[in-house]
Design an enzyme around this catalytic site. Structure first.
Site, short mmCIF file in Angstrom:
data_model
loop_
_atom_site.label_atom_id
_atom_site.label_comp_id
_atom_site.label_asym_id
_atom_site.label_seq_id
_atom_site.Cartn_x
_atom_site.Cartn_y
_atom_site.Cartn_z
CB CYS A 52 -28.75 14.65 5.02
SG CYS A 52 -28.18 14.14 3.40
CG HIS B 221 -26.03 18.68 5.10
ND1 HIS B 221 -25.42 18.01 6.13
CD2 HIS B 221 -26.17 17.78 4.11
CE1 HIS B 221 -25.20 16.76 5.78
NE2 HIS B 221 -25.64 16.59 4.55
CD GLU C 235 -25.78 20.28 8.91
OE1 GLU C 235 -26.96 20.52 8.58
OE2 GLU C 235 -25.13 19.34 8.44
N1 GLN Z 1 -26.10 9.53 1.18
C1 GLN Z 1 -26.05 9.45 2.62
C2 GLN Z 1 -26.80 8.21 3.11
O1 GLN Z 1 -27.57 7.66 2.39
C3 GLN Z 1 -26.65 10.68 3.27
C4 GLN Z 1 -25.81 11.88 2.91
C5 GLN Z 1 -25.79 12.97 3.93
O2 GLN Z 1 -26.22 12.82 5.07
N2 GLN Z 1 -25.23 14.07 3.52
O3 GLN Z 1 -26.59 7.82 4.22
#
Ligand code: GLN
Length: 205
Positions: A82, A178, A180
Protein backbone atom coordinates in the site's frame (compact mmCIF):
# COMPACT_ATOMS: atom_id res chain seq x y z
CA UNK A 1 15.76 -25.77 3.62
CA UNK A 2 17.98 -22.78 4.39
CA UNK A 3 17.78 -21.13 7.78
CA UNK A 4 15.01 -18.52 8.03
CA UNK A 5 16.05 -15.10 6.75
CA UNK A 6 16.22 -11.98 8.88
CA UNK A 7 13.65 -9.51 7.67
CA UNK A 8 13.33 -5.88 8.68
CA UNK A 9 10.07 -3.96 8.86
CA UNK A 10 10.30 -0.21 8.40
CA UNK A 11 8.77 1.05 11.63
CA UNK A 12 8.35 4.80 11.18
CA UNK A 13 4.55 4.91 10.82
CA UNK A 14 1.71 2.62 9.77
CA UNK A 15 0.98 -1.09 10.05
CA UNK A 16 4.46 -2.39 10.90
CA UNK A 17 3.45 -4.38 14.00
CA UNK A 18 0.98 -6.47 12.01
CA UNK A 19 3.67 -7.41 9.46
CA UNK A 20 6.03 -8.32 12.25
CA UNK A 21 3.46 -10.56 13.92
CA UNK A 22 2.66 -12.41 10.71
CA UNK A 23 6.31 -12.96 9.80
CA UNK A 24 6.99 -14.35 13.26
CA UNK A 25 4.46 -17.12 12.62
CA UNK A 26 7.04 -18.50 10.13
CA UNK A 27 9.85 -18.37 12.61
CA UNK A 28 11.42 -15.58 10.55
CA UNK A 29 13.70 -13.37 12.57
CA UNK A 30 12.10 -9.91 12.35
CA UNK A 31 13.57 -6.58 13.37
CA UNK A 32 12.17 -3.05 13.32
CA UNK A 33 14.07 -0.56 11.17
CA UNK A 34 14.12 3.15 12.03
CA UNK A 35 17.71 4.06 11.27
CA UNK A 36 20.11 3.19 8.41
CA UNK A 37 22.48 1.02 10.47
CA UNK A 38 19.53 -1.29 11.33
CA UNK A 39 19.54 -2.50 7.71
CA UNK A 40 22.82 -4.31 8.34
CA UNK A 41 22.54 -8.10 8.15
CA UNK A 42 19.00 -8.18 6.75
CA UNK A 43 18.07 -10.11 3.62
CA UNK A 44 14.75 -8.31 3.13
CA UNK A 45 12.78 -5.26 4.16
CA UNK A 46 9.04 -4.62 4.32
CA UNK A 47 7.67 -1.12 3.78
CA UNK A 48 4.25 -1.14 5.47
CA UNK A 49 1.01 0.61 4.64
CA UNK A 50 0.24 3.88 6.31
CA UNK A 51 0.51 7.36 4.86
CA UNK A 52 3.11 7.53 2.15
CA UNK A 53 3.98 11.24 2.37
CA UNK A 54 4.48 10.94 6.14
CA UNK A 55 6.61 7.81 5.84
CA UNK A 56 8.57 9.36 2.93
CA UNK A 57 9.28 12.56 4.85
CA UNK A 58 10.47 10.58 7.87
CA UNK A 59 12.68 8.46 5.60
CA UNK A 60 14.32 11.63 4.30
CA UNK A 61 14.77 12.93 7.83
CA UNK A 62 16.45 9.74 9.04
CA UNK A 63 18.69 9.27 5.99
CA UNK A 64 16.83 6.14 4.95
CA UNK A 65 16.21 6.93 1.27
CA UNK A 66 19.81 6.46 0.15
CA UNK A 67 20.41 3.73 2.77
CA UNK A 68 17.51 1.62 1.43
CA UNK A 69 18.59 2.27 -2.16
CA UNK A 70 22.06 0.99 -1.22
CA UNK A 71 20.51 -1.99 0.60
CA UNK A 72 18.66 -2.89 -2.60
CA UNK A 73 21.72 -2.32 -4.81
CA UNK A 74 23.58 -4.77 -2.56
CA UNK A 75 20.90 -7.45 -3.20
CA UNK A 76 18.31 -6.85 -0.47
CA UNK A 77 14.71 -7.82 -1.26
CA UNK A 78 11.97 -5.24 -0.60
CA UNK A 79 8.19 -5.69 -0.25
CA UNK A 80 6.07 -2.52 -0.30
CA UNK A 81 2.44 -2.81 0.80
CA UNK A 82 0.00 0.00 0.00
CA UNK A 83 1.86 3.17 1.10
CA UNK A 84 5.02 1.05 0.86
CA UNK A 85 4.27 0.25 -2.79
CA UNK A 86 3.89 3.99 -3.44
CA UNK A 87 7.32 4.56 -1.90
CA UNK A 88 8.92 1.98 -4.22
CA UNK A 89 7.50 3.48 -7.41
CA UNK A 90 9.38 5.40 -10.08
CA UNK A 91 6.31 7.55 -10.76
CA UNK A 92 3.57 8.62 -8.33
CA UNK A 93 0.27 10.19 -9.37
CA UNK A 94 -2.41 11.65 -7.16
CA UNK A 95 -0.38 13.54 -4.55
CA UNK A 96 -2.17 16.83 -3.81
CA UNK A 97 -0.14 19.73 -5.31
CA UNK A 98 0.33 21.45 -1.96
CA UNK A 99 2.57 18.51 -0.90
CA UNK A 100 4.96 19.11 -3.80
CA UNK A 101 6.86 16.10 -5.09
CA UNK A 102 6.66 13.40 -2.45
CA UNK A 103 9.80 11.50 -1.42
CA UNK A 104 10.22 8.10 -3.04
CA UNK A 105 12.82 5.36 -3.26
CA UNK A 106 12.39 5.42 -7.04
CA UNK A 107 13.37 1.74 -7.30
CA UNK A 108 10.60 -0.13 -9.09
CA UNK A 109 9.59 0.47 -12.68
CA UNK A 110 5.93 1.10 -11.90
CA UNK A 111 3.57 4.07 -11.93
CA UNK A 112 1.16 4.21 -9.00
CA UNK A 113 -2.07 6.13 -8.71
CA UNK A 114 -2.78 6.99 -5.07
CA UNK A 115 -6.21 6.55 -3.49
CA UNK A 116 -7.49 4.93 -6.69
CA UNK A 117 -10.53 3.31 -5.06
CA UNK A 118 -11.72 6.41 -3.18
CA UNK A 119 -11.61 7.52 0.42
CA UNK A 120 -11.17 5.66 3.71
CA UNK A 121 -14.91 4.87 3.85
CA UNK A 122 -14.62 3.13 0.47
CA UNK A 123 -12.20 0.55 1.90
CA UNK A 124 -13.13 -3.05 1.12
CA UNK A 125 -12.14 -6.69 1.33
CA UNK A 126 -12.29 -8.96 -1.71
CA UNK A 127 -11.08 -12.41 -2.80
CA UNK A 128 -8.18 -11.91 -5.18
CA UNK A 129 -6.79 -14.33 -7.74
CA UNK A 130 -3.03 -14.29 -7.37
CA UNK A 131 -0.74 -15.94 -9.88
CA UNK A 132 0.48 -19.26 -8.45
CA UNK A 133 -2.08 -19.45 -5.60
CA UNK A 134 -4.59 -22.30 -5.67
CA UNK A 135 -7.36 -20.36 -3.91
CA UNK A 136 -8.15 -16.63 -3.85
CA UNK A 137 -6.34 -14.41 -1.36
CA UNK A 138 -8.53 -12.34 1.02
CA UNK A 139 -7.27 -8.87 0.14
CA UNK A 140 -8.00 -5.81 2.28
CA UNK A 141 -7.85 -2.48 0.42
CA UNK A 142 -7.65 0.69 2.56
CA UNK A 143 -7.40 3.97 0.63
CA UNK A 144 -5.37 1.86 -1.73
CA UNK A 145 -3.32 2.84 -4.75
CA UNK A 146 -3.30 0.89 -8.02
CA UNK A 147 -0.33 0.15 -10.21
CA UNK A 148 -1.39 2.14 -13.24
CA UNK A 149 1.53 1.15 -15.48
CA UNK A 150 4.45 -1.26 -15.37
CA UNK A 151 7.79 -1.35 -17.17
CA UNK A 152 9.11 -4.29 -19.18
CA UNK A 153 10.83 -6.19 -16.40
CA UNK A 154 7.76 -6.18 -14.15
CA UNK A 155 5.63 -9.30 -13.71
CA UNK A 156 1.95 -8.70 -12.88
CA UNK A 157 0.77 -11.15 -10.18
CA UNK A 158 -2.79 -9.94 -9.50
CA UNK A 159 -5.46 -7.59 -10.77
CA UNK A 160 -8.67 -6.33 -9.23
CA UNK A 161 -11.27 -5.12 -11.73
CA UNK A 162 -8.59 -4.96 -14.44
CA UNK A 163 -6.32 -2.82 -12.28
CA UNK A 164 -2.90 -4.15 -11.31
CA UNK A 165 -2.67 -4.62 -7.54
CA UNK A 166 0.34 -6.95 -7.10
CA UNK A 167 3.55 -6.98 -9.13
CA UNK A 168 7.12 -8.17 -8.92
CA UNK A 169 10.37 -6.96 -10.46
CA UNK A 170 13.38 -9.08 -9.54
CA UNK A 171 13.49 -9.03 -5.75
CA UNK A 172 11.05 -6.12 -5.44
CA UNK A 173 7.40 -6.88 -4.64
CA UNK A 174 4.64 -4.23 -4.58
CA UNK A 175 1.03 -4.73 -3.49
CA UNK A 176 -1.86 -2.25 -3.23
CA UNK A 177 -3.53 -4.08 -0.36
CA UNK A 178 -2.75 -5.14 3.22
CA UNK A 179 -1.74 -8.84 3.35
CA UNK A 180 -0.73 -8.46 7.01
CA UNK A 181 -4.33 -7.91 8.17
CA UNK A 182 -5.97 -11.18 7.17
CA UNK A 183 -4.03 -13.96 8.85
CA UNK A 184 -3.37 -15.47 5.39
CA UNK A 185 0.39 -15.64 5.16
CA UNK A 186 0.85 -16.73 1.53
CA UNK A 187 2.09 -13.38 0.24
CA UNK A 188 4.57 -13.06 3.09
CA UNK A 189 5.69 -16.60 2.29
CA UNK A 190 6.24 -15.57 -1.33
CA UNK A 191 8.36 -12.67 -0.11
CA UNK A 192 10.33 -14.88 2.27
CA UNK A 193 11.14 -17.16 -0.63
CA UNK A 194 12.43 -14.13 -2.53
CA UNK A 195 14.61 -13.41 0.53
CA UNK A 196 15.99 -16.92 0.63
CA UNK A 197 17.40 -16.43 -2.83
CA UNK A 198 18.99 -13.18 -1.60
CA UNK A 199 22.09 -13.11 0.59
CA UNK A 200 22.04 -11.42 3.94
CA UNK A 201 23.08 -7.95 2.92
CA UNK A 202 24.79 -5.08 4.42
CA UNK A 203 27.21 -6.17 7.06
CA UNK A 204 29.04 -3.15 5.69
CA UNK A 205 26.02 -0.85 5.62
N1 GLN B 1 -3.61 6.34 0.78
C1 GLN B 1 -2.35 6.11 1.45
C2 GLN B 1 -1.24 6.91 0.76
O1 GLN B 1 -1.40 7.33 -0.34
C3 GLN B 1 -1.97 4.64 1.45
C4 GLN B 1 -3.00 3.88 2.26
C5 GLN B 1 -2.47 2.66 2.94
O2 GLN B 1 -1.28 2.42 3.04
N2 GLN B 1 -3.40 1.91 3.46
O3 GLN B 1 -0.23 7.10 1.37
Amino acid sequence: MNSPPTVGVLALQGAFREHKRLLQTFGAHVTEVRLPHQLGGLSGLILPGGESTTIGNLMVEYGLISAIQEFHAAGGAIFGTCAGAILLARTIHGTPPQFGEQPSLDLMDITVQRNAFGRQVDSFRTPLDVSGFETPFPAVFIRAPVIAAVGEGVEVLARHQDQIVLARQGNLLAGSFHPELTGDARIHELFLNMNRSAQAVGSGL
